[in-house]
Every structure is written in structure tokens, then in C-alpha cells.
Design a protein around this motif. Structure first.
Motif: not given
Length: 217
Positions: A173-182, A194-211
Motif C-alpha cells: 500500500l505504501r508504494r502507492n498511497f499514504k497509509v494510516y491505521m485505525v 486507510v490508504a489515500s493521497s491525503h495527509d493525516k492532519e487533513e483527514i482528522v480535521k475534516k472528520i472532526h468538522e463533519d462530526n
């Protein structure tokens, strides 16, 4: 899933889809959230307007049930190799209104000409995640059908057998994406990857905003 006996069993208001005593789906008709790993998929769908979601591994339809309950304008397609999943999911969903492909998930992804915002891998056989879903060619095929800002999310059960494969899968996964585990949690032995092009900080901020997520990541 050869020789698998699928049955819904009710316990404390919840319905559990079991196959040879392994749980493949949990649905509470009166509540959206399960308190389990399925809930972790949901915030990533909220990143997008009119999201397109591909679910590999229908099971009893837990994810479709949740997504339909939370989002209005969402396009969902599901893939499952076992046509019995349609029958099982029909207990709580009108499957005549859903797009379900009865085909191996890898074959579908490789031949797919469409694109999705979120691809969820939640496919299991009697022994764990089928080996071909952990290989480089499948991961690259998923990347090809994702929009550039999309998410590839995997439910990874930490059985002894699958623990031995986890390191190689993460490296792939890391050869193709940024990878985070929950996870995993004290209660469950499942990790959501979770594999994507997003940074972790961006993901966490968006999730908290959407609640939209009932528990803290």
C-alpha cells in the motif's frame, strides 16, 4: 465461501449474520452505528459531494444499510463472489434497488472502466482475506479506479494467519498511497487501513468538522 452456512441470529436487538460461527455483518434496524469497524468507513464518504462508493464484500449489507441511512446523494456498487449474499442482505435492504455484481472482486476491479471516491475492501472467506486482494496488481488496479483524492479502505482482521501477511500488505500500500491505521480496539481484533493521497492532519480535521463519526479516531 464453500460449505458456508449463513444465518441471521438476533441478540439484544441486533442481528448478526454468521457463517460457521464467524460474524460477517451486524445490523440494528433502529440504529445506524454498530459500535464496530463498519462505523470507521463512514466519515471518509462524507469527504465528497455526490460520492461514488464501491464495496468489495457485500456480506449482509451492513455498510450499504449505514450509508443509505446517512447519505442522500450517494452512488453505491457492491461486489461479492457469493450470490447468497444477496439473499442475506435482502433481510434489511431492497436489493432490487442496489447495484450488485456477482463476480470476484479482483476481476471486477481490473475490468472496471468507472471511477469511485471510496473503495471499501471487506471481503473474507473461511480463512481470512483472500490472498489475491493483498497483491500489488490488485492494489494498483484499485488505485486506477479511484479519483485522485479518493480513499481505499480495508477491514483487516488480525487473525494469526493474516497477521503474517500484514507487513507485506502495508508495504505494498505504501508504494502507492499514504497509509494510516485505525485500531484494533480492546474489544475487537480488526484494524481499518486507510490508504489515500491525503495527509493525516487533513483527514482528522475534516472528520472532526463533519462530526459524523461517533467515536474518536
Amino acid at each position: 465461501m464453500d460449505e458456508c452456512r449463513w444465518t441471521w441470529k438476533r441478540f439484544l436487538g441486533r442481528y448478526y449474520l454468521k457463517c460457521n460461527d464467524r460474524v460477517f455483518s451486524v445490523i440494528n434496524p433502529r440504529r445506524i452505528y454498530t459500535g464496530s469497524y463498519w462505523d470507521v468507513f463512514l466519515p471518509f464518504i462524507s469527504f465528497f459531494k455526490d460520492p461514488k462508493v464501491l464495496i468489495i464484500g457485500l456480506g449482509g449489507g451492513t455498510t450499504i444499510f449505514q450509508v443509505r441511512s446517512l447519505f442522500k446523494d450517494v452512488h453505491i456498487e457492491a461486489v461479492d463472489i457469493d450470490k447468497r449474499s444477496l439473499e442475506m442482505a435482502s433481510k434489511f435492504l431492497d436489493m432490487n434497488k442496489e447495484i450488485v455484481h456477482i463476480i470476484d472482486g479482483k476481476d471486477f476491479v481490473i475490468s472496471c472502466n468507472d471511477r469511485f471516491h471510496v473503495v471499501i475492501l471487506d471481503a473474507y472467506d473461511r480463512y481470512g482475506i483472500p490472498e489475491h486482494f493483498l497483491k500489488e496488481d490488485f492494489v494498483c488496479a484499485v488505485k486506477n479506479i479511484l479519483y485522485p483524492d479518493g480513499f481505499f479502505i480495508t477491514n483487516y482482521a488480525l487473525t494469526l494467519q493474516d497477521r503474517l501477511k500484514l507487513k507485506n500488505f502495508i508495504e505494498t500500500l505504501r508504494r502507492n498511497f499514504k497509509v494510516y491505521m485505525v485500531g484494533p480496539t480492546i474489544i475487537e481484533n480488526n484494524m481499518v487501513i486507510v490508504a489515500s493521497s491525503h495527509d493525516k492532519e487533513e483527514i482528522v480535521k475534516k472528520i472532526h468538522e463533519d462530526n459524523i463519526f461517533p467515536r474518536k479516531l
